[in-house]
Motif scaffolding. Structure first.
Motif, PDB file in Angstrom:
ATOM      1  N   LEU A 324      13.352  66.038  68.532  1.00 48.98           N
ATOM      2  CA  LEU A 324      14.505  66.891  68.640  1.00 48.98           C
ATOM      3  C   LEU A 324      15.456  66.391  69.685  1.00 48.98           C
ATOM      4  O   LEU A 324      16.739  66.411  69.508  1.00 48.98           O
ATOM      5  N   TRP A 325      14.774  65.748  70.798  1.00 50.27           N
ATOM      6  CA  TRP A 325      15.846  65.351  71.818  1.00 50.27           C
ATOM      7  C   TRP A 325      16.676  64.131  71.241  1.00 50.27           C
ATOM      8  O   TRP A 325      17.865  63.785  71.528  1.00 50.27           O
ATOM      9  N   LEU A 326      15.794  63.331  70.747  1.00 48.43           N
ATOM     10  CA  LEU A 326      16.511  61.952  69.964  1.00 48.43           C
ATOM     11  C   LEU A 326      17.532  62.358  69.134  1.00 48.43           C
ATOM     12  O   LEU A 326      18.890  61.763  68.997  1.00 48.43           O
ATOM     13  N   TYR A 327      17.283  63.637  68.213  1.00 48.60           N
ATOM     14  CA  TYR A 327      18.028  63.751  67.265  1.00 48.60           C
ATOM     15  C   TYR A 327      19.189  64.350  67.695  1.00 48.60           C
ATOM     16  O   TYR A 327      20.376  63.872  67.241  1.00 48.60           O
ATOM     17  N   ASN A 335      27.513  59.553  72.605  1.00 47.61           N
ATOM     18  CA  ASN A 335      26.505  58.645  72.718  1.00 47.61           C
ATOM     19  C   ASN A 335      26.563  57.638  71.605  1.00 47.61           C
ATOM     20  O   ASN A 335      25.538  56.839  71.645  1.00 47.61           O
ATOM     21  N   SER A 336      27.678  57.512  70.935  1.00 51.31           N
ATOM     22  CA  SER A 336      27.690  56.717  69.946  1.00 51.31           C
ATOM     23  C   SER A 336      27.748  55.192  70.163  1.00 51.31           C
ATOM     24  O   SER A 336      27.358  54.589  69.432  1.00 51.31           O
ATOM     25  N   ALA A 337      27.989  54.804  71.426  1.00 45.32           N
ATOM     26  CA  ALA A 337      28.150  53.534  71.820  1.00 45.32           C
ATOM     27  C   ALA A 337      27.033  53.258  72.629  1.00 45.32           C
ATOM     28  O   ALA A 337      27.069  52.163  73.404  1.00 45.32           O
ATOM     29  N   ASN A 338      26.233  54.122  73.096  1.00 41.39           N
ATOM     30  CA  ASN A 338      25.118  54.033  73.889  1.00 41.39           C
ATOM     31  C   ASN A 338      23.800  53.413  72.844  1.00 41.39           C
ATOM     32  O   ASN A 338      23.660  53.926  71.789  1.00 41.39           O
ATOM     33  N   THR A 339      22.948  53.102  73.570  1.00 43.00           N
ATOM     34  CA  THR A 339      21.516  52.679  72.964  1.00 43.00           C
ATOM     35  C   THR A 339      20.852  53.923  72.939  1.00 43.00           C
ATOM     36  O   THR A 339      20.957  54.926  73.902  1.00 43.00           O
ATOM     37  N   VAL A 340      19.694  54.048  72.132  1.00 46.28           N
ATOM     38  CA  VAL A 340      18.679  54.995  71.966  1.00 46.28           C
ATOM     39  C   VAL A 340      17.412  54.738  73.055  1.00 46.28           C
ATOM     40  O   VAL A 340      17.079  53.534  72.897  1.00 46.28           O
ATOM     41  N   PRO A 341      17.049  55.840  73.607  1.00 50.95           N
ATOM     42  CA  PRO A 341      15.786  55.613  74.490  1.00 50.95           C
ATOM     43  C   PRO A 341      14.554  55.237  73.578  1.00 50.95           C
ATOM     44  O   PRO A 341      14.454  55.460  72.429  1.00 50.95           O
ATOM     45  N   VAL A 342      13.822  54.243  74.002  1.00 50.60           N
ATOM     46  CA  VAL A 342      12.686  53.955  73.313  1.00 50.60           C
ATOM     47  C   VAL A 342      11.177  54.017  74.313  1.00 50.60           C
ATOM     48  O   VAL A 342      11.752  54.334  75.395  1.00 50.60           O
ATOM     49  N   PRO A 353      11.421  50.355  64.186  1.00 50.45           N
ATOM     50  CA  PRO A 353      12.458  49.243  63.966  1.00 50.45           C
ATOM     51  C   PRO A 353      13.806  49.634  63.620  1.00 50.45           C
ATOM     52  O   PRO A 353      14.751  48.885  63.840  1.00 50.45           O
ATOM     53  N   LEU A 354      14.132  50.811  63.266  1.00 49.64           N
ATOM     54  CA  LEU A 354      15.619  51.371  63.030  1.00 49.64           C
ATOM     55  C   LEU A 354      16.112  51.349  64.536  1.00 49.64           C
ATOM     56  O   LEU A 354      17.302  51.071  64.541  1.00 49.64           O
ATOM     57  N   ILE A 355      15.462  51.807  65.329  1.00 48.96           N
ATOM     58  CA  ILE A 355      16.014  52.162  66.820  1.00 48.96           C
ATOM     59  C   ILE A 355      16.220  50.644  67.279  1.00 48.96           C
ATOM     60  O   ILE A 355      16.955  50.606  68.194  1.00 48.96           O
ATOM     61  N   THR A 356      15.270  49.884  67.196  1.00 54.56           N
ATOM     62  CA  THR A 356      15.178  48.490  67.757  1.00 54.56           C
ATOM     63  C   THR A 356      16.711  47.894  67.207  1.00 54.56           C
ATOM     64  O   THR A 356      17.327  47.417  67.905  1.00 54.56           O
ATOM     65  N   ALA A 357      16.615  48.021  65.916  1.00 53.35           N
ATOM     66  CA  ALA A 357      17.770  47.253  65.187  1.00 53.35           C
ATOM     67  C   ALA A 357      19.198  47.963  65.847  1.00 53.35           C
ATOM     68  O   ALA A 357      20.249  47.408  66.150  1.00 53.35           O
ATOM     69  N   TYR A 358      19.159  49.416  65.936  1.00 52.86           N
ATOM     70  CA  TYR A 358      20.456  50.018  66.533  1.00 52.86           C
ATOM     71  C   TYR A 358      20.602  49.812  68.049  1.00 52.86           C
ATOM     72  O   TYR A 358      21.783  49.533  68.034  1.00 52.86           O
ATOM     73  N   ASN A 359      19.570  49.485  68.729  1.00 54.46           N
ATOM     74  CA  ASN A 359      19.996  49.159  70.061  1.00 54.46           C
ATOM     75  C   ASN A 359      20.312  47.766  70.030  1.00 54.46           C
ATOM     76  O   ASN A 359      21.320  47.333  70.770  1.00 54.46           O
ATOM     77  N   ASP A 360      20.065  46.810  69.502  1.00 54.86           N
ATOM     78  CA  ASP A 360      20.437  45.360  69.404  1.00 54.86           C
ATOM     79  C   ASP A 360      21.669  45.314  68.876  1.00 54.86           C
ATOM     80  O   ASP A 360      22.619  44.505  69.763  1.00 54.86           O
ATOM     81  N   GLN A 362      24.170  47.737  69.394  1.00 52.44           N
ATOM     82  CA  GLN A 362      24.744  48.201  70.452  1.00 52.44           C
ATOM     83  C   GLN A 362      25.190  47.153  71.578  1.00 52.44           C
ATOM     84  O   GLN A 362      26.260  47.183  72.064  1.00 52.44           O
ATOM     85  N   LEU A 363      23.974  46.713  71.764  1.00 51.98           N
ATOM     86  CA  LEU A 363      24.069  45.491  72.694  1.00 51.98           C
ATOM     87  C   LEU A 363      25.156  44.491  72.424  1.00 51.98           C
ATOM     88  O   LEU A 363      26.044  43.854  73.151  1.00 51.98           O
ATOM     89  N   LYS A 364      25.072  44.043  70.956  1.00 46.22           N
ATOM     90  CA  LYS A 364      25.961  43.110  70.619  1.00 46.22           C
ATOM     91  C   LYS A 364      27.519  43.451  70.399  1.00 46.22           C
ATOM     92  O   LYS A 364      28.475  42.918  71.008  1.00 46.22           O
TER      93      LYS A 364
END
Length: 785
Positions: A324-327, A335-342, A353-360, A362-364
């Protein structure tokens, strides 16, 4: 004028026993005859009445019971008594169902009798015949009259001649065979016999009244058995058979009780086997249902399971909260430009994998924005790719959340199941406890009945009767009827009682005066004397030459009257009675004659005007007399007549009978008559009419000094005594006394002589000088009235 009467009043006490005997001595011949007849009846009764004997036996009722287990509860359960009820046992001995066993054993339903000239004799052991019932059809009693012709044949009552030992049919009753036990015909007392055949129940009913059962002692267990019969051997056999059959019956009863008890126990054991199988099946089903775990083990298992499930539910709820918190975090624009906590504890293969790709990406993008602007096509492509991944992540979060919800619901159901099972453990424990309790009870009962079965089986194998015979009956039976002494005494008493009763009834119904004591107890007046029954038809018995007993009775009356009238110079004596026929005129004539013999001029006034008898009986003229004197001017001395046989006895006859005698006595010349009589005579006797019929005597009473009331034995009714008492109480007649006339010697005592009593024959001897003038007892008495 006061008369001297004290010594003439009598004792009014009840009759003494001796007097009662004397009164009824006339019935003595009948009493003796009755006694003789009764003794003859006693002899005939003893001669022709069959002797009845009583055989006696004793047995003791024991209290031990071989089936008695010693367990009171078991004994009550199977109705095993600890001791005998003697009342019940005596009722059994007298019951028809029990006695029928004796009848059947001794064949008492067939009765043999020898026909004698006077009476029949019961035959038992000495019976020469034996009847066999081969095919009995009827259930009613019947009689076979047998006449023995010779040692080989007999004649039946229908006239048919049959050989001994052959079967024969007798009407509808059935088929029989008659055998001759003793073939020595010369030893037979009779050749005619009667064979009575009864149904068993009827024969039993005939025997039961003669059977007597009683306690020998109130505090003991000894029962006495007796039986009455005309045959000593039969009486003894019946008593012994009763005691033996009772012993056999108790054994049968005990054996039947044991058999019934064993059958009942076996039935219960079979039932308990089925019930135990059911209980054991219930335990098996319980164990299968609960995986052979005990309630304590099940409680531990369910507690651990609930703990684990609760932990897992908490973990799933935590992961759902993280999702719920992640959602929410990803959904916000800032938070659209921020990475998602893992590494938040959500390890899902699709989401990682989706969060990992999303954070990558965002970093790029962040790295590119440091060297370029957002409008750079690389930045724009990365932004588009990031946006797409963000949506995929949100969808993945929703999908993961759905799976977590499913997992959470599943865990909740399992938790609830474990919780419910844990809550049902006490009920299961109680169920198991009930099953185990039933198993224990049924096992104990099974073992108990199994042991009792063995005990009863052992006891029934050694069953003994609960009665022992103390004294057997023998042929030395006691004679109980008829007892000679008792019969003679009873007949003798009956021979005495019957005539005494009849005599008592006769005396009770008798309303006539029979005895002097009847007068003494009823009235308080003196008795001047008694006059016996006369055997002489002459109305004048008292003469100078006559020395019979009856004349002396009149002299006694004269003496008594002289004593009564001792103070009267010229006594006037009124003689009356209650009714006609009591001998008033006869007494008047002879009392007057007795005074005349004493030298006194005596006058008889015949004032029984309605029925005058004195003058006519004495042969005197009756044409002129008292009636003529009262209604005319005739002189009295011209109307009187002297009695020829007596020098000083005169009669003033009645004369013509007037129509009005009562009014005639009220005429003035009555006073003149009595004045003349007192002047010319020493004693005046008035023969008056019966005072119970007319009132003439009451009218004449004023002229008299004394009144003599005549009572006739066996003729005057006792009610006349009440009339005499009333006359005395009302003083209608002066100085009453009575004379008892026509006294019979058969009255039971002698005749009055002076103040004592004597027997007539002895007195006749005394009064007759030659002693030969004795009246025979066979002579017919002549009644004098």
């Amino acid at each position: 004028m006061e008369l001297n009467t004290d010594q003439f009043y009598n004792n009014k006490s009840e009759a003494s026993p001796l007097e009662l005997v004397q009164r009824n001595l006339k019935y003595l011949p009948w009493l003796i005859l009755s006694v003789c007849i009764s003794l003859l009846g006693a002899f005939l009764y003893l001669r022709y009445t069959p002797d009845v004997f009583s055989a006696n036996g004793q047995m003791i009722i024991k209290s031990e019971n071989p089936i008695n287990s010693g367990d009171d509860k078991f004994n009550r359960l199977f109705l095993v008594d600890a001791g005998p009820n003697l009342t019940n046992e005596m009722a059994i001995l007298k019951s028809t169902s029990f006695v029928q066993r004796v009848v059947e054993k001794l064949h008492l339903n067939v009765v043999y009798e020898g026909i004698g000239k006077v009476r029949s004799a019961l035959l038992y052991k000495d019976n020469p015949l034996q009847l066999d019932l081969i095919g009995k059809k009827d259930s009613i009693p019947y009689i076979l009259n047998i006449t023995i012709l010779d040692s080989a044949s007999f004649k039946l009552n229908n006239g048919e001649v049959i050989k001994f030992g052959e079967t024969f049919t007798y009407g509808p009753q059935g088929v029989f065979r008659l055998s001759l036990v003793n073939k020595v015909l010369s030893s037979f007392e009779t050749m005619e016999y009667k064979v009575s055949v009864y149904p068993l129940d009827l024969a039993t009913e005939m025997i039961v009244p003669d059977l007597n059962v009683k306690l020998v002692t109130d505090m003991g267990n000894i029962i006495g058995v007796s039986f009455k019969s005309m045959d000593k051997q039969l009486a003894a056999d019946v008593v012994n058979a009763v005691m033996n059959e009772y012993r056999r019956l108790t054994v049968e009863d005990k054996s039947s009780i044991a058999k019934g008890t064993i059958d009942f126990i076996e039935e219960r054991l079979d039932s308990l086997k089925s019930e135990l199988s059911g209980v054991e099946g219930a335990i098996q089903r319980y164990q299968e249902r609960n995986e052979s775990l005990s309630p304590s083990e099940q409680s531990t298992l369910y507690a651990n399971s609930m703990k684990e499930l609760d932990s897992r539910i908490s973990e799933v709820q935590g992961k759902k909260q993280i999702l719920l918190w992640l959602y929410q975090y990803i959904s916000k624009e800032e938070n659209s430009a921020n990475t998602v906590p893992v590494n938040l504890g959500v390890d899902e293969p699709t989401l990682g994998p989706l969060i990992t790709a999303y954070n990558d990406l965002q970093l790029k993008r962040t790295t590119l924005l440091k060297s370029t602007t957002e409008l750079n096509h690389l930045v724009v492509d990365l932004t588009a790719s990031i946006e797409k991944l963000r949506k995929d992540i949100l969808e993945a979060l929703k999908s993961v959340e759905s799976s977590y919800n499913i997992t959470a619901n599943q865990l909740s159901r399992e938790y609830n199941q474990s919780r419910n099972k844990a809550l049902g453990i006490p009920g299961q424990a109680r169920e198991l406890l009930n099953i185990e309790r039933q198993q224990k009870i049924k096992e104990e009962l099974y073992l108990f009945l199994l042991s009792k079965k063995e005990e009863v089986a052992i006891g029934s194998a050694a069953v003994l009767p609960n009665a022992s015979i103390l004294e057997r009956a023998t042929i030395r039976a006691e004679l109980i009827s008829p007892l000679p002494n008792s019969v003679i005494i009873k007949f003798l008493l009956a021979g005495l009682a019957l005539p005494i009763f009849i005599i008592a009834i006769i005396n009770l119904l008798n309303d006539k005066i029979k005895f002097r004591s009847d007068i003494e107890r009823a009235v308080d007046v003196p008795i001047s004397g008694e006059v016996s029954r006369s055997e002489d038809p002459n109305p004048l018995l008292v003469t100078l030459q006559n020395r019979t007993f009856i004349t002396e009775q009149f002299r006694t009356i004269r003496t008594n009257m002289t004593y009564l009238l001792a103070n009267v110079e010229t006594p006037v004596i009124l003689i009356t009675s209650s009714m006609s026929g009591e001998g008033k005129s006869f007494i008047s004539t002879n009392v007057a004659a007795a005074f005349a013999l004493a030298g006194k001029r005596t006058l008889i006034l015949e004032f029984d005007i309605r029925k005058p008898k004195i003058a006519s009986n004495l042969g005197l003229s009756t044409r002129m007399g008292l009636t003529s004197f009262l209604i005319t001017n005739e002189k009295a001395e011209e109307l009187i007549h002297r009695v020829k046989e007596m020098e000083n006895l005169y009669v003033f006859p009645c004369g013509a009978i007037p129509p009005n005698p009562a009014e005639l006595m009220l005429l003035p010349r009555m006073n003149e008559l009595f004045q003349w009589a007192r002047q010319n005579f020493d004693v005046i006797i008035i023969d008056s009419a019966p005072v119970g019929v007319v009132s003439d005597s009451i009218t004449l009473g004023k002229f008299a000094d004394a009144t003599v009331f005549i009572l006739r034995q066996g003729y005057t009714v006792k009610k006349s005594l009440e009339f005499i008492s009333k006359l005395k109480e009302e003083k209608k007649l002066p100085n009453l006394s009575v004379i008892l006339n026509d006294v019979k010697e058969s009255a039971g005592y002698g005749y009055g002589y002076g103040y004592g009593y004597g027997h007539k024959r002895n007195l006749e001897v005394y009064f007759n000088q030659d002693g030969n003038n004795k009246p025979g007892f066979w002579k017919k008495n002549t009644k004098r009235t």
